[in-house]
Design an enzyme around this catalytic site. Structure first.
Site, PDB file in Angstrom:
ATOM      1  N   LYS A 106       0.929  -1.245  -0.250  1.00 55.83           N
ATOM      2  CA  LYS A 106      -0.030   0.203   0.167  1.00 55.83           C
ATOM      3  C   LYS A 106       0.965   1.027   0.219  1.00 55.83           C
ATOM      4  CE  LYS A 106      -2.328  -1.345   3.267  1.00 55.83           C
ATOM      5  NZ  LYS A 106      -2.771  -1.796   5.240  1.00 55.83           N
ATOM      6  N   THR A 142      -8.326   8.967   8.539  1.00 56.89           N
ATOM      7  CA  THR A 142      -8.626   8.058   8.251  1.00 56.89           C
ATOM      8  C   THR A 142      -7.779   6.449   9.491  1.00 56.89           C
ATOM      9  OG1 THR A 142      -5.824   8.003   8.445  1.00 56.89           O
ATOM     10  CG2 THR A 142      -7.018   9.037   6.826  1.00 56.89           C
ATOM     11  N   GLY A 183      -8.293   3.197  10.632  1.00 54.74           N
ATOM     12  CA  GLY A 183      -9.297   1.928  10.137  1.00 54.74           C
ATOM     13  C   GLY A 183      -8.960   1.538   8.571  1.00 54.74           C
ATOM     14  N   THR A 184      -8.765   2.243   7.597  1.00 56.33           N
ATOM     15  CA  THR A 184      -8.420   2.632   6.094  1.00 56.33           C
ATOM     16  C   THR A 184      -7.567   0.516   6.243  1.00 56.33           C
ATOM     17  OG1 THR A 184      -5.697   3.556   6.492  1.00 56.33           O
ATOM     18  CG2 THR A 184      -8.561   5.247   6.015  1.00 56.33           C
ATOM     19  N   GLY A 185      -6.433   0.366   6.816  1.00 59.95           N
ATOM     20  CA  GLY A 185      -6.126  -0.946   6.360  1.00 59.95           C
ATOM     21  C   GLY A 185      -7.811  -2.175   6.999  1.00 59.95           C
ATOM     22  N   CYS A 186      -7.328  -1.906   7.987  1.00 61.45           N
ATOM     23  CA  CYS A 186      -8.096  -2.874   8.322  1.00 61.45           C
ATOM     24  C   CYS A 186     -10.102  -2.686   7.353  1.00 61.45           C
ATOM     25  CB  CYS A 186      -9.185  -2.916   9.580  1.00 61.45           C
ATOM     26  SG  CYS A 186      -7.976  -2.854  10.739  1.00 61.45           S
TER      27      CYS A 186
END
Length: 265
Positions: free
Chosen positions: A173, A204, A206-209
């Site tokens: 990412k 932002t 929690g964007t990875g989750c």
């Protein structure tokens, strides 16, 4: 209805972890299930306490899910100890889990490592080889590859190394001041860039989750990996563009930005 399982930690403020995963899976049209690796006391300003599941209890959760409603895809997020990682790896092998998406939560936003060295060894030695795709951010890709990433060419070199080492696809990412919202998918010896639009939104959390859960949801529905990544990036862009603003810190996204219906009004 297709099904997806999230194996991750709980976020009491609802923006990341299990809560974000369930919202994302629901919004992407699959039935969401969960196995909780840890309870956290946290909000948009930070984490104040963590209560880890015991290996036995995590094992019981996984058995309960796999023996009754077999998931069409599995997303794995925060797992903080080698013992819990071993339980997950053993159960995934035992039940023949498919479409495993691993978000290797190794580094906090502050840059602090979230895993002990023995847990990192268990993650790389036992869990990553079971994954269909990994979704590391830049700091996590640096740890997994042992390389410094400062440009797109570095991302390609790191993703290639990780993919070849662990035998799975890697979605490296962007962000972290590199490439904005452009992500690199490396698999089968070749890379493909997925360009995204930079959205001016400081919230932002929690964007990875959310991205990894959206990928798992689309794999569960039968989309191939390229389409799953493309659809997941479109979903997260919509959630950010909705400009939800909650909390005093880095707030959550609006996971339900596209939800319509009589009971939503």
């Amino acid at each position: 209805m297709r099904t997806a399982l999230t194996i991750a930690g709980s976020d009491s403020s609802g923006g990341a972890g299990i809560q974000a995963d369930i919202k994302t899976m629901t919004a992407n049209g699959v039935y969401a299930m969960s196995a909780v690796t840890a309870l956290t006391a946290q909000n948009t300003t930070g984490v104040t306490d963590i209560l880890e599941s015991t290996p036995k209890f995590l094992e019981e959760q996984l058995d309960a899910v796999f023996t009754d409603i077999f998931p069409d895809a599995v997303k794995i997020g925060m797992v903080s100890s080698a013992q819990l990682i071993a339980v997950i790896a053993d159960r995934l092998r035992q039940y023949g889990a498919k479409h495993v998406v691993v978000d290797p939560v190794m580094v906090a936003t502050s840059g602090a490592k979230l895993l002990r060295d023995d847990a990192v060894d268990a993650l790389t030695g036992r869990l990553l080889p079971l994954a269909e795709v990994l979704t590391p951010n830049i700091p996590e890709a640096e740890i997994l590859s042992g390389m410094k990433i400062a440009c797109p060419a570095d991302m390609e070199a790191a993703a290639k190394y990780i993919s070849e080492t662990y035998g799975c696809a890697v979605l490296c990412k962007g962000g972290h001041d590199l490439n904005d919202a452009n992500d690199l998918l490396w698999r089968s010896g070749a890379g493909k860039w997925f360009n995204g639009r930079r959205i001016d939104n400081p919230n932002t959390h929690g964007t990875g989750c959310t991205l990894s859960s959206a990928i798992a949801s689309n794999l569960a529905k039968g989309y191939d990996l390229d389409d799953s990544v493309e659809r997941a990036k479109g979903y997260i862009s919509g959630a950010l563009a909705a400009q939800l603003d909650l909390g005093a810190g880095r707030g959550p996204m609006n996971h339900m930005f596209a939800l319509k219906g009589a009971f939503f009004a």
